[in-house]
Scaffold this active site. Structure first.
Site, PDB file in Angstrom:
ATOM      1  N   GLU A 291      81.038 128.369 -56.499  1.00  0.00           N
ATOM      2  CA  GLU A 291      81.548 126.926 -56.589  1.00  0.00           C
ATOM      3  C   GLU A 291      81.085 126.135 -57.705  1.00  0.00           C
ATOM      4  O   GLU A 291      80.835 125.143 -57.476  1.00  0.00           O
ATOM      5  CB  GLU A 291      81.719 126.175 -55.283  1.00  0.00           C
ATOM      6  CG  GLU A 291      82.481 126.944 -54.130  1.00  0.00           C
ATOM      7  CD  GLU A 291      82.213 126.005 -52.837  1.00  0.00           C
ATOM      8  OE1 GLU A 291      81.560 125.081 -52.827  1.00  0.00           O
ATOM      9  OE2 GLU A 291      83.058 126.113 -51.922  1.00  0.00           O
TER      10      GLU A 291
ATOM     11  N   GLU B 194      85.888 131.752 -48.315  1.00  0.00           N
ATOM     12  CA  GLU B 194      85.065 131.019 -47.423  1.00  0.00           C
ATOM     13  C   GLU B 194      86.256 130.347 -46.589  1.00  0.00           C
ATOM     14  O   GLU B 194      87.298 129.594 -46.904  1.00  0.00           O
ATOM     15  CB  GLU B 194      84.054 130.083 -48.008  1.00  0.00           C
ATOM     16  CG  GLU B 194      83.010 130.606 -48.855  1.00  0.00           C
ATOM     17  CD  GLU B 194      82.181 129.534 -49.355  1.00  0.00           C
ATOM     18  OE1 GLU B 194      82.160 128.171 -48.614  1.00  0.00           O
ATOM     19  OE2 GLU B 194      81.280 129.734 -50.029  1.00  0.00           O
TER      20      GLU B 194
HETATM   21  C1  GAL Z   1      80.900 125.792 -49.694  1.00  0.00           C
HETATM   22  C2  GAL Z   1      79.847 126.489 -50.252  1.00  0.00           C
HETATM   23  C3  GAL Z   1      79.043 127.172 -49.063  1.00  0.00           C
HETATM   24  C4  GAL Z   1      78.974 126.262 -47.846  1.00  0.00           C
HETATM   25  C5  GAL Z   1      80.269 125.825 -47.404  1.00  0.00           C
HETATM   26  C6  GAL Z   1      79.991 124.903 -46.177  1.00  0.00           C
HETATM   27  O1  GAL Z   1      81.135 124.603 -50.475  1.00  0.00           O
HETATM   28  O2  GAL Z   1      80.279 127.359 -50.990  1.00  0.00           O
HETATM   29  O3  GAL Z   1      77.783 127.670 -49.524  1.00  0.00           O
HETATM   30  O4  GAL Z   1      78.035 125.254 -48.122  1.00  0.00           O
HETATM   31  O5  GAL Z   1      81.008 125.177 -48.482  1.00  0.00           O
HETATM   32  O6  GAL Z   1      81.371 124.511 -45.778  1.00  0.00           O
END
Ligand code: GAL
Ligand code: ZN
Length: 685
Positions: free
Chosen positions: A157, A313
């Site tokens: 990110e 994610e």
């Molecule tokens: C994203 C990040 C992850 C985790 C996640 C939580 O921004 O890549 O490592 O922090 O959010 O929602």
């Protein structure tokens, strides 16, 4: 991207990949065997390892500790689980920050951002860049030939927490970037309009980043700063990518995006990676967050020019970073995941595999929750794994779509610069309003750059395009001349890429195309709205418009300009261009777009061309290959609906003959018996 890179388009994982960020370093080794056993049970096929492991992989400068990762990689390989191996560079360890204090980022106000969280690095720091390339190289040398390796996950990110750095190192880098852009100071002074407010630069070293100033800073300086920051992170990505590419030319490389994230121009970035991946989280306070999931998914597909992409994610249930973190309702995880697949994702992954016991994210949900496997979340995770297997054949198919929304990061940056006619002109809000209307009508959209080839679209929507190049304006015009239908919102075409106003009347670059000339803007106060003669209302904006070829669709009834045109229509060549001078209320926006879809032969839920006639809250998307088509129907409502279709429903393996009853909250993926004819574009014969 050259043709010979096509073999790198997708990790070696069959069907729809399923998995998570796997952070075994947070757990004693005894837990690892249980982890992989559960992964196999759930059907996990790919995990991302090492995203935040720099401190453990490199305990001191240039000294690597790979033992634990060797064992993790071997264990995963034994169980046929592919590894998307992270380069671990998103969070430098404390020893690094101590050794290279100049690598710490500085805020606009001049505050140093200390280590103790994550992403405490300046993207311009030569020490950071060298150390991250070295780590990527060490990982590539060690694991490049490992059987578990299926993809590289560079950093994490980019820009998420630190999207810009105002330190002296970044200032030097900004100057170098400006020299490359402008060549000489004469050109820069001209582009930035420095005759205004005594800002003329005589020496490059006089130029600084747009740090905290007494009042609004130079707009073009601010715009170039945004371009620079996006490019600066891209250089970080490239440095790692080159090292990986050299060591493992056959392994695809990605970095995870964050949907419509303002600081980074993902259109440019997507060209530099092999496969697009995205992180998406539902916002509890957003009642239409399932619609905005669809929007982010459509954007990701579009960045990769329609190719399948990776949902890197999402959360199984609650996150921990909103003020109030809502758990997902029963069935929501399945619905949300299949929405992503409907819109082109061929991988569904989570942050993270096992919920942490410690650290800043311990209350974030995971595939294996704190409660363990005797839990609703785990049961839903397992059944999602089974669902994804059931629709494996969908992988590789393309989303059918004949409407495009124009999207442009520089136009976004520019329209939100300070000292404009109204602070209520917010780019993402305007795009979202257009998107929401099309979603409600059941229309799938691609997002396109203003200079993209538009020939495959029947209708093109411009929710906001304040900044546009001559070249892009000509592209949009020739699209309409060739038979395209286009609708453009107010405050578009106003400035060139230097943010200089196009003179002679607004909307500058689009005057000819739209057949109008605007003398003056009449924005509205925050709580005010204007009535339209067709019964609708407008917010934010009105303007004094003269017809120079267009005809009136409707007028303002009240507000500052009663009787003046509010919406216009202009036939240009074989196409039609509409102009909307105010922010329409949702019902009026729906009505207008429904009309336009009808004229342009675009299928909607509400016209006879549609695949199903149904209630609102139903999402339908079609993915297809040369020989098969898959109709996804997602019921976001709390009642059963009728779906018109014939074929086989893949999730339940049942035949559908003519119609299907789809229960509240349920999803159907129907392999259609007779794939509908591919739509052709209106106006082209
Ligand atoms: C994203 C990040 C992850 C985790 C996640 C939580 O921004 O890549 O490592 O922090 O959010 O929602
Ligand atoms: Zn910096």
């Amino acid at each position: 991207m050259t043709a010979d890179s096509s073999h790198r388009r997708w990790p070696r994982v069959p069907g729809i990949a399923f998995g998570a960020d796997y952070n075994p370093e947070q757990w004693p080794e005894e837990v690892w065997a249980a982890d992989v056993a559960l992964m196999v049970e759930a059907g996990v096929s790919m995990v991302t390892v090492g995203v935040f492991s720099w401190a453990l992989l490199e305990p001191s400068a240039g000294e690597y500790e790979f033992g634990w990762l060797d064992r993790v990689m071997d264990l995963l390989a034994e169980h046929h689980i592919g590894v998307d191996l992270a380069t671990a560079t998103a969070s430098p360890p404390p020893w690094f920050s101590r050794r290279y204090p100049e690598s710490l980022p500085v805020s606009r106000e001049g505050h140093l951002l200390w280590p103790g969280a994550r992403q405490a690095y300046c993207p311009s720091s030569p020490d950071y860049r060298a150390a991250s390339a070295n780590l990527a190289s060490a990982l590539a040398n060690r694991y490049g030939a490992h059987p578990a390796l299926v993809m590289w996950h560079v950093n994490n990110e980019y820009g998420c927490h630190t999207a810009e750095c105002f330190c002296d190192v970044s200032a030097r880098s900004f100057r170098a970037w400006l020299r490359a852009r402008y060549g000489g100071l004469t050109r820069l002074n001209d582009a930035w309009g420095t005759a205004f407010w005594s800002q003329h630069y005589y020496d490059w070293d006089e130029i600084v980043p747009p740090r905290l100033t007494p009042t609004n800073g130079n707009p073009t300086q601010n715009l170039d700063w945004r371009r620079f920051c996006s490019d600066e992170f891209l250089d970080c990505f490239r440095a790692e990518r080159e090292v990986l590419r050299a060591a493992t030319p056959h392994i695809p490389i990605t970095t995870n995006f964050m949907g419509p994230f303002k600081p980074i121009d993902y259109f440019g970035w997507a060209l530099e990676e092999d496969v697009v991946s995205n992180d998406h989280y539902m916002l509890g306070a957003d009642p239409a967050s399932h619609v905005h999931l669809a929007m982010a998914a459509d954007l990701m597909r579009s960045l990769g020019d329609g190719r399948p992409w990776i949902l890197m994610e999402q959360s199984t249930s609650a996150v921990n970073w909103q003020p109030r973190n809502l758990a997902k309702a029963a069935g929501q995880l399945r619905r949300n995941s299949l929405q992503h697949v409907a819109r082109g994702a061929d991988a569904i992954c989570f942050f993270q595999w096992r919920a942490s016991r410690a650290g800043a994210e311990k209350f974030h949900s995971a595939m294996v929750p704190h409660a363990g496997t005797d839990s609703r979340v785990w049961r839903e995770v397992k059944s999602l794994g089974a669902d994804l297997k059931a629709i494996a054949e969908v992988a590789g198919s393309r989303v059918e779509c004949d409407v495009a929304i124009v999207w442009d990061w520089p136009a976004w940056w520019a329209v939100e610069l300070a000292a404009h006619p109204s602070v209520d002109v917010r780019y993402l809000a305007l795009v979202t309003e257009s998107y929401d209307a099309l979603w409600r009508l059941g229309v799938t959209v691609d997002f396109v750059r203003p200079d993209a080839d538009l020939s495959r679209y029947k209708l093109v929507v411009i929710p906001s395009l304040y900044l546009v190049s001559d070249h892009a304006a000509a592209n949009l015009t020739s699209y309409v001349e060739g038979g395209g239908h286009l609708v453009c919102n107010f405050f578009s075409g106003i400035v060139d890429p230097d943010d200089a106003v196009r003179l002679g009347g607004y909307p500058g670059a689009f005057r000819q195309l739209l057949g109008v000339r605007v003398e003056e803007f009449y924005p509205l106060l925050e709580s005010h709205s204007v009535a339209l003669a067709d019964g609708g209302t407008g917010r934010i904006w009105t303007e004094l418009l003269e017809l120079t070829g267009a005809e009136v669709v409707t007028t303002y009834v009240d507000g500052p300009l009663p009787g003046a045109p509010a919406i216009t229509r202009h036939e240009v060549g074989r196409g039609i261009a509409y102009y909307v001078t105010t922010a329409l209320d949702a019902a009026t926006c729906d009505r207008l777009l429904l009309d336009l879809c009808g004229n342009a032969s675009v299928r909607t839920h509400n016209n006879t061309n549609g695949p199903i006639i149904s209630a609102s809250g139903i999402e339908t998307v079609r993915r297809r290959t040369d020989s098969a088509s898959y109709l996804f129907v997602i019921n976001h409502t709390d009642r059963e609906v009728d779906v018109t279709a014939t074929g086989e429903e893949l999730l339940s393996r049942t035949a559908v003959t003519g119609s299907l009853k789809l229960g509240a909250g349920n999803v159907a993926v129907i392999r259609e018996a007779a794939p509908p004819a591919l739509p052709s574009r209106a106006g082209l014969g």
